[in-house]
Design a protein around this motif. Structure first.
Motif, short mmCIF file in Angstrom:
data_model
loop_
_atom_site.label_atom_id
_atom_site.label_comp_id
_atom_site.label_asym_id
_atom_site.label_seq_id
_atom_site.Cartn_x
_atom_site.Cartn_y
_atom_site.Cartn_z
N GLU A 1 -5.98 -57.62 8.96
CA GLU A 1 -6.70 -56.43 8.51
C GLU A 1 -5.72 -55.28 8.27
OE1 GLU A 1 -10.30 -54.84 7.26
OE2 GLU A 1 -10.00 -56.82 8.15
N ARG B 1 -4.07 -55.53 5.02
CA ARG B 1 -4.95 -55.21 3.89
C ARG B 1 -4.86 -53.73 3.52
NH1 ARG B 1 -10.50 -54.26 2.76
NH2 ARG B 1 -11.00 -53.92 4.95
N MET C 1 -10.33 -52.60 15.35
CA MET C 1 -10.82 -53.18 14.11
C MET C 1 -11.54 -52.14 13.26
SD MET C 1 -10.60 -56.17 12.69
CE MET C 1 -10.52 -57.40 14.00
N ASP C 2 -12.36 -51.29 13.90
CA ASP C 2 -13.05 -50.22 13.16
C ASP C 2 -12.07 -49.29 12.48
OD1 ASP C 2 -15.49 -51.20 13.92
OD2 ASP C 2 -15.81 -49.74 15.53
N ARG D 1 -10.34 -51.08 9.49
CA ARG D 1 -11.25 -51.26 8.36
C ARG D 1 -11.49 -49.95 7.63
NH1 ARG D 1 -15.08 -55.06 11.77
NH2 ARG D 1 -14.29 -57.11 11.17
N ALA E 1 -8.42 -49.31 5.56
CA ALA E 1 -8.33 -50.24 4.43
C ALA E 1 -9.34 -49.89 3.34
CB ALA E 1 -8.54 -51.67 4.91
N ASN E 2 -10.50 -49.36 3.75
CA ASN E 2 -11.55 -48.99 2.79
C ASN E 2 -11.42 -47.55 2.29
OD1 ASN E 2 -12.70 -51.54 3.10
ND2 ASN E 2 -14.02 -50.86 4.78
#
Length: 390
Positions: A51, A54, A150-151, A154, A157-158
């Motif tokens: 992740e 990414r 992880m949050d 993400r 990455a977004n």
């Protein structure tokens, strides 16, 4: 990896935590039953690293990391030599991608060995202690911190900015990690201290003391975040492109708040008697003057010129009697006898009289040289009419 706090969260894992246990403001330790298997830990770590990749090339993240960390150190006042060393090591480690934990570990140990003049045996002891404690750390806090990491990854990455609500939830899970962290650092360093010379011990104790101070500062910030009052600047992200729209909103909010405060102050009647003999407050008077009479830009330029020349004259007058004025001000502040205080005040008023005259001349010039007849007619208070005789 966007701050000393997020650096640990984004790349959570037994190996990657290793580089920051003495430097970042958080780490942890546990001597209890492991809640997850080692295989599960490795799988999750691999997922998080994927992740992280990414988000984009690591070299593109380094400037953001460096800027954010510099901002935090500056904002928190972490400027001691020990802080500078910690900052340097963090910079060296963060330049290596998180999916190369062995290289990060090597950089960290090299820096510590050089800093504390460790022997080969001492370095090996430190490495073993750190690895053991870091593994215990990962197992204890894995289930709480892995979802947080992880949050965060993400969201990056977004291209999504963090929100106060998100950080409020993360902070609740971060607090136990920080509480354990201070104990872990002290435990590891105390073991190492037993093998050290006096000179080595002084260096180590200074660095550990700086770490604990930074940890305490972060504890106070965590309390703020738990109350839902997080802002991007808390993580040094005020220059981060992803958080730019949010920072514009904060800037607009602050500007509106400042404007409300200024309007509230402007609506209060000015104490001209006090302002007249204190040239340092004449700026406030001319601002009130310009706002009250709706002066345009050309008029405001005129006002600034009049203010500057008047203040210079007043400063020169005050300088000529500075000693006498300061002595009388001290006497007025210390005297309890009313009659003596009144006498001192009369003497002070006499010395300040020329400054008061300059202020009155400035006021007259502002009204006569700056204002138009329409402004004077529109904004000046109406003249009281004499009642007609019956």
């Amino acid at each position: 990896m966007f701050s000393p706090v997020i650096d640990l969260l984004r790349h959570w894992g037994a190996r990657t935590v290793l580089c920051f246990i003495l430097l970042a403001p958080c780490a942890a330790f546990a001597q209890e039953r492991r809640p997850v298997s080692e295989d599960e830990l490795k799988k999750t770590e691999q997922t998080m690293l994927e992740e992280a990749q990414r988000i984009g090339p690591w070299e593109n993240q380094i400037p953001i990391i460096e800027d954010a960390t510099d901002n935090i150190f500056r904002q928190q006042g972490w400027t001691a030599p020990e802080d500078a060393w910690a900052r340097q090591v963090m910079s060296e480690v963060s330049r290596i991608p998180p999916w190369k934990p062995a290289e990060r570990q090597e950089v960290f140990l090299n820096s510590v060995q050089s800093r504390w003049n460790l022997s080969h045996d001492q370095r090996n002891q430190l490495n073993s202690s750190v690895q053991r404690e870091a593994m215990a750390l990962a197992f204890k806090h894995f289930k709480d911190m892995a979802p947080v990491a992880m949050d965060i990854m993400r969201a990056r990455a977004n291209g999504e900015p963090f929100t106060p609500e998100q950080v409020q939830q993360w902070a609740a899970k971060l607090k136990p990690v920080m509480d354990d962290g201070a104990q872990m650092v002290q435990r590891v360093t105390q073991q190492l201290e037993r093998t050290m010379t006096e000179d080595q011990r002084k260096l180590l104790q200074a660095d550990v003391g700086a770490f604990l101070r930074r940890n305490n500062d972060m504890q106070r910030l965590v309390q703020k975040w738990q109350a839902g009052k997080w802002e991007p600047s808390d993580w040094g992200l005020q220059n981060d492109p992803i958080h730019a729209p949010v920072m514009h909103q904060y800037a607009a909010r602050d500007a509106e708040r400042n404007a409300l405060v200024e309007r509230a102050q402007a609506s209060k009647p000015l104490d001209e008697k006090r302002i007249a003999v204190n040239e340092s407050e004449w700026d406030r008077y001319v601002k009130w003057f310009c706002d009250t009479y709706a002066c345009d830009d050309r008029q405001r330029t005129q006002v600034e010129a009049i203010l500057k020349s008047s203040k210079n004259e007043a400063i020169n007058r005050r300088s000529a009697r500075q000693t006498e004025i300061e002595q009388l001000e001290k006497l007025i502040a210390s005297t309890t006898n009313p009659q003596a205080k009144a006498a001192h005040q009369a003497d002070l008023d006499r010395y300040l009289g020329p400054i008061n005259e300059i202020f009155e001349r400035m006021k007259k010039r502002l009204h006569e040289e700056v204002l138009t007849s329409q402004q004077r007619a529109r904004f000046s208070p109406p003249v009281a009419q004499t009642p007609e005789k019956p």
